[in-house]
Every structure is written in structure tokens, then in C-alpha cells.
Write an enzyme that holds these catalytic residues in place. Structure first.
Site, PDB file in Angstrom:
ATOM      1  N   GLU A   1      15.211  55.764  36.394  1.00  0.00           N
ATOM      2  CA  GLU A   1      14.906  57.149  36.025  1.00  0.00           C
ATOM      3  C   GLU A   1      13.817  57.738  36.930  1.00  0.00           C
ATOM      4  OE1 GLU A   1      15.571  56.609  31.228  1.00  0.00           O
ATOM      5  OE2 GLU A   1      13.705  55.921  32.114  1.00  0.00           O
TER       6      GLU A   1
ATOM      7  N   ASP B   1      15.172  54.419  23.870  1.00  0.00           N
ATOM      8  CA  ASP B   1      14.753  55.428  24.847  1.00  0.00           C
ATOM      9  C   ASP B   1      15.833  55.727  25.881  1.00  0.00           C
ATOM     10  OD1 ASP B   1      14.599  53.015  26.145  1.00  0.00           O
ATOM     11  OD2 ASP B   1      12.517  53.190  26.776  1.00  0.00           O
TER      12      ASP B   1
HETATM   13  N1  LIG Z   1       8.663  54.960  24.620  1.00  0.00           N
HETATM   14  C1  LIG Z   1       8.098  54.652  25.755  1.00  0.00           C
HETATM   15  O1  LIG Z   1       7.355  55.438  26.320  1.00  0.00           O
HETATM   16  C2  LIG Z   1       8.364  53.308  26.366  1.00  0.00           C
HETATM   17  C3  LIG Z   1       7.567  52.852  27.422  1.00  0.00           C
HETATM   18  C4  LIG Z   1       7.785  51.568  27.930  1.00  0.00           C
HETATM   19  C5  LIG Z   1       8.811  50.798  27.419  1.00  0.00           C
HETATM   20  N2  LIG Z   1       9.599  51.294  26.423  1.00  0.00           N
HETATM   21  C6  LIG Z   1      10.691  50.496  25.841  1.00  0.00           C
HETATM   22  O2  LIG Z   1      10.088  49.479  25.067  1.00  0.00           O
HETATM   23  C7  LIG Z   1      10.957  48.369  24.981  1.00  0.00           C
HETATM   24  C8  LIG Z   1      10.187  47.088  25.225  1.00  0.00           C
HETATM   25  O3  LIG Z   1       9.752  47.039  26.566  1.00  0.00           O
HETATM   26  P1  LIG Z   1       9.091  45.710  27.139  1.00  0.00           P
HETATM   27  O4  LIG Z   1       8.651  46.046  28.507  1.00  0.00           O
HETATM   28  O5  LIG Z   1       8.112  45.169  26.158  1.00  0.00           O
HETATM   29  O6  LIG Z   1      10.384  44.769  27.162  1.00  0.00           O
HETATM   30  P2  LIG Z   1      10.437  43.159  27.069  1.00  0.00           P
HETATM   31  O7  LIG Z   1      11.833  42.811  27.468  1.00  0.00           O
HETATM   32  O8  LIG Z   1       9.303  42.561  27.792  1.00  0.00           O
HETATM   33  O9  LIG Z   1      10.224  42.858  25.506  1.00  0.00           O
HETATM   34  C9  LIG Z   1      11.160  43.225  24.537  1.00  0.00           C
HETATM   35  C10 LIG Z   1      11.139  42.187  23.427  1.00  0.00           C
HETATM   36  O10 LIG Z   1      12.031  42.630  22.388  1.00  0.00           O
HETATM   37  C11 LIG Z   1      12.568  41.450  21.799  1.00  0.00           C
HETATM   38  N3  LIG Z   1      13.744  41.801  21.000  1.00  0.00           N
HETATM   39  C12 LIG Z   1      14.980  42.183  21.429  1.00  0.00           C
HETATM   40  N4  LIG Z   1      15.778  42.402  20.359  1.00  0.00           N
HETATM   41  C13 LIG Z   1      15.025  42.179  19.259  1.00  0.00           C
HETATM   42  C14 LIG Z   1      15.301  42.244  17.868  1.00  0.00           C
HETATM   43  N5  LIG Z   1      16.494  42.584  17.407  1.00  0.00           N
HETATM   44  N6  LIG Z   1      14.291  41.964  16.994  1.00  0.00           N
HETATM   45  C15 LIG Z   1      13.053  41.605  17.444  1.00  0.00           C
HETATM   46  N7  LIG Z   1      12.755  41.505  18.761  1.00  0.00           N
HETATM   47  C16 LIG Z   1      13.722  41.795  19.662  1.00  0.00           C
HETATM   48  C17 LIG Z   1      12.872  40.568  23.007  1.00  0.00           C
HETATM   49  O11 LIG Z   1      13.046  39.213  22.650  1.00  0.00           O
HETATM   50  C18 LIG Z   1      11.637  40.821  23.871  1.00  0.00           C
HETATM   51  O12 LIG Z   1      10.647  39.836  23.655  1.00  0.00           O
HETATM   52  C19 LIG Z   1      12.064  48.616  25.985  1.00  0.00           C
HETATM   53  O13 LIG Z   1      13.211  49.049  25.284  1.00  0.00           O
HETATM   54  C20 LIG Z   1      11.534  49.738  26.863  1.00  0.00           C
HETATM   55  O14 LIG Z   1      12.559  50.538  27.384  1.00  0.00           O
HETATM   56  C21 LIG Z   1       9.392  52.522  25.877  1.00  0.00           C
END
Ligand SMILES: NC(=O)c1ccc[n+]([C@@H]2O[C@H](COP(=O)([O-])OP(=O)(O)OC[C@H]3O[C@@H](n4cnc5c(N)ncnc54)[C@H](O)[C@@H]3O)[C@@H](O)[C@H]2O)c1
Length: 360
Positions: free
Chosen positions: A56, A230
């Protein structure tokens, strides 16, 4: 020369202030920018989807400064030893169009996501909130924990992740920080973590319509800090939670959230409130202790703009040399862009390095 903040420099700047203090300062910057919402040129981000993820571009401008962020989201990356989210960004001068700063934004995104989430929770969650469930214990999770402990007074964190190693990693990192008065509880399921919590943060990564929270888990008065949904087709909340009559939904920038947020599951006409309106007091956030408030966050370009400007200021506040990168040519005669190349070609030829291409 353009100022340059790589990951090492970013860590240096944050460590010097302290993570919690850095997030507090950043939250103030982001809030100030949300309070002048109409100054910004806003657009939904440009997303390029593939089967495994998304790349993005997120631009915005206030007429004086321009910024953009490049960011990806690839939930399966971690199985190959790669991050789910990486990012970098540029801050530029509108007057000349020259870039002022090229910065890493992988750490910066985690910091600004935490700062924005706390800003929203400060106006939406009950003031007495002390217990937070943290579902999804990956890369973003420590930043959320630190911010909510420091800025909101969270004293009990209930952790759950489908990957136990992620939870153990989060526990280890929080133990290193030794946050005063913070009690950590490892839970065996989302339902166990959520039961009795004041705030529920969902920050999971899966490229699907996941249902992390189901309607029966939600109790009156809860604040949901929903960060992981997101992208189109990537959500975390059951839609009936959004439809609760006692729920109010706050988004960052409505046109983008309608495409990417939890509210993509609802009709376009379903009422949502923008964060800027709540922060400025033009719209109510929470009206009673029994309301369910939902921050349906997807991340908006303004938050990155504030972050780049904040980082740029910190980078330059220090005396002495700070890193720069030669991203833009510095010329005696701006119309003579070719001159430096010509002198390189002549010098390469003199050294016998020049390979002459054969014409077809
Ligand atoms: N809103 C925002 O501004 C923003 C900013 C950054 C990241 N994000 C989003 O946040 C999310 C997490 O990002 P990250 O960098 O920590 O990713 P990451 O992959 O490091 O961590 C995600 C975690 O979620 C866990 N997970 C997956 N499915 C699950 C479930 N059903 N129940 C419990 N845990 C589960 C995984 O095992 C993993 O440990 C991503 O979807 C990312 O796109 C949003």
C-alpha cells in the site's frame, strides 16, 4: 543531501527518550494533527493486492509538508522468518517538492499504531479501565502493551495468541521492561482473555474474514480496539458486534475504513464517527458506562505524516552530525543535470572501465 533514519537510528532516537515517553510525545503530535483535520488532503490508500498480501501507498499533505508511506501486509511471512508488516516513508517540502527525510517506518508504524489506539481509547474507553485483553501477540503487541500501561493506566494484561511462542515472546519482552504494577495473565483462549476485560485489543494477522470476537464475548461497557482487520476480506469482529444497539463505531477516515475496516461488513449507510470529530468534541464518543465503543482502526496516512515530522524534529534536535543520504543531486547549475554524469563517464573512460554497448 536528505536526512535519513534507518532502523538503527530510529532505535537510537526512541531508546534515548524511552518507548513509553516516545509514544506519549507521538500521540500528542497525532492528536494535534487530527484536530486540524480539514488542513489535510485525504484519500483512501492505494492498495495492490495479491493472494498472499497487500502493498500500500499512503500519501497526505497539509499544504506545507507532504508525506507518503510504503507499507505491506503479508500474514504468512512470519512462517518464512519475515515480518508481516514492513514500511518506509518520506517527508517532503511542498514548496520545492524536495524530500526532507527518508525514514524506516516498520518500528515507526508499530509506535504510531499504539499512539493512535491510545488516543482513541482515552476518549472512548471507560476512565476506570484497568484490564486489557490482548489478542494477537505478534510484532505490534508490545507497543500496544507499553502504550496502554503508560498512558491509560492498564494494570492487568490478558494475553492470547493461537501461537503459544508469540505469547511467550511477549511475556519475555514485558518482563524485560518490568512495567510497574503490571500483572500479566497468560490465557488459554480468546474467550478466557476477554471475559471481564475493560478493553479488548485485537491485533491478529490472517488474510481472511476471521472471527476473533463473537457476540457473546462482548460485555456492556467494553472498549474494543480492533486493529487487525485492515484490508478488504480481512476482518476480526463478528458483524453482529458492530450492529449492537449500544455500540458506537469510530473510524479514522471513513472512505478508507468503509473499504478496509470491520465496517466493510456493514451497509455503506451504517453510521460511523470519525476520530477527529470525537477528539475535537464535535461528536460524542462514549455516552454511558454501559456503551460498547469500537475503534475500528485500519491506520491512516495522517498518523504517518505526524510520525515522520516528529522523527524529523528529533533527528535534527541533536547537535553534531546525523545520518543523511544522497537521494537528490546537489548541482551548481540545476539545468545541467548531465554534467556530473559526463565527468563520471570521461573519468571511467580514462581508467579503461567504459564498456561500449554494441548497437543492434
Ligand atoms: N490498524 C493499524 O493501524 C495497523 C497497523 C499495523 C498493523 N496492523 C495489523 O495488525 C495485525 C498484526 O500485525 P503484526 O505485525 O503484529 O503481525 P504478526 O504476524 O507479527 O502477529 C500477528 C499474530 O496474530 C496471531 N493470530 C493469528 N490468528 C489468530 C487468532 N485467530 N487468534 C489469536 N491470535 C491469532 C498470530 O499467531 C501472530 O502471532 C496485522 O493484521 C496488521 O495488518 C494494523
Amino acid at each position: 543531501m536528505v536526512d535519513y533514519i534507518g532502523t538503527e537510528r530510529l532505535l537510537e532516537l526512541v531508546a534515548r527518550i524511552g518507548t513509553a515517553q516516545f509514544i506519549t510525545g507521538l500521540a500528542a503530535e497525532i492528536e494535534a494533527d487530527f484536530l486540524r483535520w480539514n488542513d489535510f488532503e485525504k484519500s483512501a490508500r492505494h492498495a495492490t493486492h495479491s493472494e498472499v498480501g497487500v502493498i500500500e501507498l499512503m500519501p497526505t499533505c497539509d499544504g506545507r509538508l507532504y508525506s507518503f508511506k510504503y507499507v505491506n501486509g503479508h500474514p504468512k511471512n512470519t512462517s518464512q522468518g519475515l515480518l508481516t508488516v514492513t514500511a518506509f516513508g518520506v517527508l517532503a517540502d511542498v514548496e520545492t517538492g524536495y524530500p526532507l527525510l527518508l525514514s524506516e517506518m516498520t518500528y515507526a508504524t508499530a509506535l504510531r499504531t499504539a499512539a493512535t489506539a491510545v488516543l482513541a481509547a482515552r476518549t472512548l474507553a471507560r476512565r476506570s479501565s484497568r484490564i486489557m485483553a490482548l489478542i494477537g501477540n505478534g510484532a505490534q503487541s508490545e507497543f500496544q502493551a507499553v502504550a496502554f500501561h503508560h498512558m491509560l493506566g492498564i494494570r492487568e494484561l490478558r494475553l492470547y495468541d493461537t501461537d503459544l511462542r508469540a505469547t511467550l515472546k511477549l511475556e519475555r519482552n514485558l518482563a524485560l521492561l518490568n512495567l510497574p504494577g503490571l500483572h500479566i495473565v497468560r490465557c488459554g483462549s480468546t474467550a478466557q482473555a476477554v471475559g471481564g476485560a475493560d478493553i479488548v485489543t485485537t491485533v491478529t494477522a490472517d488474510k481472511c474474514k476471521a472471527i476473533i470476537l463473537t457476540p457473546e464475548m462482548i460485555e456492556p461497557g467494553m472498549h474494543l480496539n480492533a486493529l487487525g482487520g485492515d484490508c478488504p476480506g480481512k476482518t476480526e469482529l463478528h458483524p453482529d458486534i458492530l450492529r449492537r444497539p449500544d455500540a458506537s463505531i469510530v473510524v479514522e477516515f471513513e472512505p478508507q475504513s468503509r473499504i478496509e475496516g470491520e465496517v466493510q461488513q456493514l451497509p455503506q449507510s451504517f453510521p460511523v464517527t470519525e476520530l477527529s470529530a470525537v477528539l475535537s468534541g464535535n461528536a460524542p464518543g462514549r455516552t454511558s458506562d454501559r456503551d460498547v465503543t469500537i475503534f475500528d482502526s485500519v491506520g491512516f496516512a495522517l498518523e504517518d505524516f505526524s510520525t515522520l515530522r516528529y522523527l524529523h524534529r528529533l533527528h535534527n534536535e541533536e547537535r553534531g552530525a546525523h545520518p543523511q543520504i544522497d537521494l537528490v543531486p546537489d548541482l551548481d547549475d540545476p539545468k545541467n543535470l548531465f554534467a556530473r554524469l559526463a565527468s563520471r563517464v570521461v573519468s571511467a573512460r580514462a581508467k579503461g572501465h567504459l564498456v561500449v554497448a554494441q548497437s543492434a
